[in-house]
Scaffold this active site. Structure first.
Site, short mmCIF file in Angstrom:
data_model
loop_
_atom_site.label_atom_id
_atom_site.label_comp_id
_atom_site.label_asym_id
_atom_site.label_seq_id
_atom_site.Cartn_x
_atom_site.Cartn_y
_atom_site.Cartn_z
CD GLU A 1 -2.90 1.14 2.37
OE1 GLU A 1 -3.51 2.17 2.68
OE2 GLU A 1 -3.14 0.03 2.89
CE LYS B 1 -8.80 -0.35 6.87
NZ LYS B 1 -8.46 -1.34 7.90
#
Length: 380
Positions: free
Chosen positions: A190, A206
């Site tokens: 990420e 997420k």
């Protein structure tokens, strides 16, 4: 005494052609309790070494930047949580590099760790999930990330552990930095923050499911996972809006499913143009600590989770990256390990919503940690 001499710094975001030429020229380490503003510290240090990168020997290449979860909270005056279980690792590490003679990448020995000791049991983890849901029911928070920790004695070459973690499939923001008696290595997928030519971007991840067709279908069709994801995208939009030209915040991609090792995860892209007159310190205060591993509202979440997690997050759930030529790229330190003279530390967690099932949240965190443990096992 453990030796970290085999660890070769390779921060995420540094150009591949530069990695074998990095020579440290100056360093700054800061820890909670030392006073001052960590956002200002980062900005001023990077500004000092913001010089044209020529590629020649002796020319400044850039600055490795590491910011812990607690340092990010301190930037905004929030609760910093329990003490770090690895105090040897600083809360802010800034390492300036110049280009030196190209060096061959050495292969050290193996790395072994175990047995692993958890900072809380699965039952205590489930109780923390339930406590977050009670807070959601009261209207205190809408979503909160709960993180667990484990550690083990280790032996061998910490550089081998760093190499194994950085080689994990999908570790687009994998990298390593080290000090005299510590190392932080990440296999992160990420990007937390990219800042270039007045444009800021963040890429929150997420939503998690096991790799495979069934897992992908479950992730795409999950109401809970999509709701959690959208909440964090809205949080990141709000964070960027604090430093953005009005009307410039945009979601350029929503809930794109990507793979990391044995997991599917959902990612979005949120961008903005930074308002004139705002520097790196202002952007860090707006964005830290990273939204996808905190929750919303962010300050309320930090207060809540700081009372639930038995140990601090240390360098995990923070940021690690590189500043060069006015450009900054920071990966989020998930899938990250910290090594001190005696133990290796791993953190894993997940976001909690009203629809969360405590047992499923514990299993998700275990799946994330297992990917890191398998990588460390390959280093043996």
């Amino acid at each position: 005494m453990a030796s970290f001499s085999t660890v070769r710094s390779a921060p995420p975001g540094v150009a591949e052609d530069c990695r074998d030429r990095l020579v440290e020229i100056e360093r700054c380490e800061w820890r909670l309790g030392e006073g001052g503003d960590p956002a200002r510290l980062v900005a001023d240090f990077c500004e000092r070494f913001d010089r044209p990168h020529t590629g020649a020997d002796g020319s400044v290449c850039g600055v490795a930047v590491m910011v812990s979860a607690a340092a990010g909270a301190a930037m905004v005056g929030a609760e910093t949580g329990a003490p770090s279980p690895v105090p040897a690792v600083p809360d802010v590490a800034l390492i300036a590099y110049a280009h030196g003679e190209r060096r061959a990448r050495s292969v050290g020995g193996g790395f072994a760790a175990g047995p692993w000791r958890r900072s809380w049991s699965e039952a205590d983890h489930a109780k923390a999930v339930a406590a977050v849901q009670e807070a959601i029911g009261r209207g205190d928070v809408y979503q909160a990330c709960v993180v667990g920790h484990r550690s083990a004695a280790w032996a061998g070459d910490p550089g081998a552990a760093a190499a194994a973690l950085g080689a994990v499939e999908g570790a687009a923001w994998g990298g390593v930095v080290a000090g005299e008696d510590w190392m932080v290595a990440s296999g992160s997928p990420e990007c937390f923050l990219r800042l270039e030519e007045g444009r800021a971007s963040t890429f929150p991840i997420k939503g998690t499911a096991p790799a495979g067709a069934a897992g992908r279908a479950a992730l795409v069709g999950s109401v809970k996972e999509r709701a959690e994801h959208v909440m964090i995208v809205d949080l990141e939009r709000n964070d960027l809006a604090r430093v953005a030209v009005p009307g410039s915040v945009a979601v350029e991609g929503l809930f794109t499913v990507r793979r990391w090792a044995d997991l599917w995860q959902a990612e979005s892209t949120v961008t903005a143009r930074v308002a004139a007159g705002l520097d790196l310190a202002a952007v860090l205060r707006a964005m830290c600590p990273p939204g996808s591993v905190t929750g919303t509202p962010k300050l309320a979440m930090l207060d809540l989770v700081g009372r639930l997690e038995p140990v601090g997050r240390g360098p995990a759930m923070g940021a690690l990256g590189f500043f060069s030529g006015g450009r900054l790229g920071l990966g989020l330190t998930i899938r990250t390990v910290a090594v001190d003279a005696r133990r290796v530390h791993v953190w894993a967690g997940g976001g909690i919503t009203w629809r969360s099932e405590p047992a499923a949240e514990v299993a998700e965190a275990e799946a994330k940690a297992s990917g890191v443990l398998r990588a460390l096992g390959r280093a043996a």
